[in-house]
Design a protein around this motif. Structure first.
Motif, PDB file in Angstrom:
ATOM      1  N   ASP A  73      -9.564   0.961  -0.583  1.00 48.99           N
ATOM      2  CA  ASP A  73      -9.320   1.270  -1.995  1.00 48.99           C
ATOM      3  C   ASP A  73      -8.137   0.462  -2.530  1.00 48.99           C
ATOM      4  O   ASP A  73      -8.159   0.003  -3.681  1.00 48.99           O
ATOM      5  N   TYR A  74      -7.120   0.288  -1.713  1.00 53.38           N
ATOM      6  CA  TYR A  74      -5.968  -0.526  -2.115  1.00 53.38           C
ATOM      7  C   TYR A  74      -6.397  -1.967  -2.387  1.00 53.38           C
ATOM      8  O   TYR A  74      -6.040  -2.552  -3.417  1.00 53.38           O
ATOM      9  N   LEU A  75      -7.200  -2.537  -1.491  1.00 52.91           N
ATOM     10  CA  LEU A  75      -7.628  -3.932  -1.652  1.00 52.91           C
ATOM     11  C   LEU A  75      -8.521  -4.110  -2.872  1.00 52.91           C
ATOM     12  O   LEU A  75      -8.438  -5.136  -3.553  1.00 52.91           O
ATOM     13  N   HIS A  76      -9.351  -3.129  -3.166  1.00 55.45           N
ATOM     14  CA  HIS A  76     -10.169  -3.216  -4.384  1.00 55.45           C
ATOM     15  C   HIS A  76      -9.269  -3.272  -5.622  1.00 55.45           C
ATOM     16  O   HIS A  76      -9.532  -4.028  -6.567  1.00 55.45           O
ATOM     17  N   GLY A  77      -8.207  -2.476  -5.620  1.00 57.88           N
ATOM     18  CA  GLY A  77      -7.275  -2.503  -6.739  1.00 57.88           C
ATOM     19  C   GLY A  77      -6.567  -3.835  -6.882  1.00 57.88           C
ATOM     20  O   GLY A  77      -6.348  -4.324  -8.002  1.00 57.88           O
ATOM     21  N   LEU A 100       0.823  -1.216   0.000  1.00 54.42           N
ATOM     22  CA  LEU A 100       0.000   0.000   0.000  1.00 54.42           C
ATOM     23  C   LEU A 100       0.855   1.263   0.000  1.00 54.42           C
ATOM     24  O   LEU A 100       0.600   2.190  -0.768  1.00 54.42           O
ATOM     25  N   VAL A 101       1.875   1.318   0.851  1.00 53.39           N
ATOM     26  CA  VAL A 101       2.707   2.521   0.960  1.00 53.39           C
ATOM     27  C   VAL A 101       3.411   2.816  -0.360  1.00 53.39           C
ATOM     28  O   VAL A 101       3.491   3.979  -0.793  1.00 53.39           O
ATOM     29  N   ALA A 102       3.914   1.776  -1.024  1.00 48.00           N
ATOM     30  CA  ALA A 102       4.616   1.965  -2.294  1.00 48.00           C
ATOM     31  C   ALA A 102       3.663   2.433  -3.382  1.00 48.00           C
ATOM     32  O   ALA A 102       4.023   3.268  -4.227  1.00 48.00           O
ATOM     33  N   LYS A 128       3.801   5.935  -5.482  1.00 44.74           N
ATOM     34  CA  LYS A 128       3.832   5.958  -6.954  1.00 44.74           C
ATOM     35  C   LYS A 128       2.770   6.922  -7.513  1.00 44.74           C
ATOM     36  O   LYS A 128       3.007   7.614  -8.508  1.00 44.74           O
ATOM     37  N   ILE A 129       1.619   6.969  -6.852  1.00 44.42           N
ATOM     38  CA  ILE A 129       0.544   7.858  -7.298  1.00 44.42           C
ATOM     39  C   ILE A 129       0.790   9.294  -6.823  1.00 44.42           C
ATOM     40  O   ILE A 129       0.179  10.231  -7.324  1.00 44.42           O
ATOM     41  N   GLY A 130       1.694   9.445  -5.875  1.00 47.24           N
ATOM     42  CA  GLY A 130       2.029  10.774  -5.382  1.00 47.24           C
ATOM     43  C   GLY A 130       1.261  11.207  -4.158  1.00 47.24           C
ATOM     44  O   GLY A 130       1.189  12.403  -3.849  1.00 47.24           O
TER      45      GLY A 130
END
Length: 229
Positions: free
Chosen positions: A137-141, A114-116, A120-122
């Protein structure tokens, strides 16, 4: 009602409507970027393994351009109003997460944490009260990534990469095991996680097919985490 109160209420309503429109416009720009990323990465399904690194190079500048949009959103949203406006950018943010974790998998066969992904997205940690990447949101991705990899397992074989399904199978099962250890209380997230078993079954069928035809070694002989590209 006091006319002064009416004027104040009108000013507040107009200010909030203006803010909402600004956030909506920036979210629209964010969505345009994510459409470019996902459409570019979709080409992997028809791209030979040897050409995937070059394909990934074309999408990295778009990742960087997303950082300008997330910075603008963070500047626009007032402090402590993350949850008030979050739904306006949830869809493009999840699409951006998917693009980042997909590119990472294609690069080195690993799952970007998640942190990385946020980096990357800023997205900066100091924006947490305004604009952030939530675990949900991370898990959905990540779930969308496994959905996509079930497609890739089939298409990679068509392109002659018979070992890709084995790498994908190991990766997908590890992700599924990780999800199984989470206490998922969000109904939509839980339903999407439950559906992953069908993606894994599809991947396993491809692995079984290529193994039965002796196109690859036994799955147990394939190094875990071997790079796809």
């Amino acid at each position: 009602m006091d006319p002064l109160d009416l004027d104040l209420i009108n000013d507040l309503l107009e200010g909030e409507a203006y803010l909402k429109e600004r956030i909506r416009e920036q979210s629209g720009e964010f969505e345009k970027k994510t459409r470019i990323m996902t459409s570019t990465l979709d080409k992997v399904h028809s791209t030979p393994k040897s050409e995937i690194p070059a394909l990934l190079e074309t999408v990295r500048p778009v990742f960087h351009s997303c950082q300008e949009i997330t910075a603008t959103l963070a500047e626009t949203i007032p402090p402590d109003e993350l949850w008030k406006w979050k739904e306006l950018w949830t869809t493009p943010l999840r699409a951006a997460v998917f693009s980042v974790v997909f590119a990472c998998f294609l690069t080195d066969g690993t799952l970007a944490p998640l942190v990385a992904v946020a980096e990357k997205i800023g997205i900066r940690e100091e924006w947490n009260d305004r604009f952030s990447l939530t675990p949900e949101d991370y898990l959905h991705g990540v779930i969308t990534l496994i959905n996509e990899l079930s497609r890739l397992a089939v298409n990679a074989v068509t392109l002659g990469d018979f070992e890709a399904p084995l790498r994908i199978s190991v990766f997908a099962k590890e992700v599924f095991t990780g999800f199984s250890m989470l206490n998922l209380k969000n109904d939509l997230l839980r339903r999407r996680f439950d559906s992953l078993k069908y993606d894994i079954k599809k991947i396993e069928e491809v692995v079984y097919d290529v193994s039965l035809r002796k196109l690859v070694p036994s799955p147990t002989e394939t190094p875990m985490g071997e790079s796809h590209g």
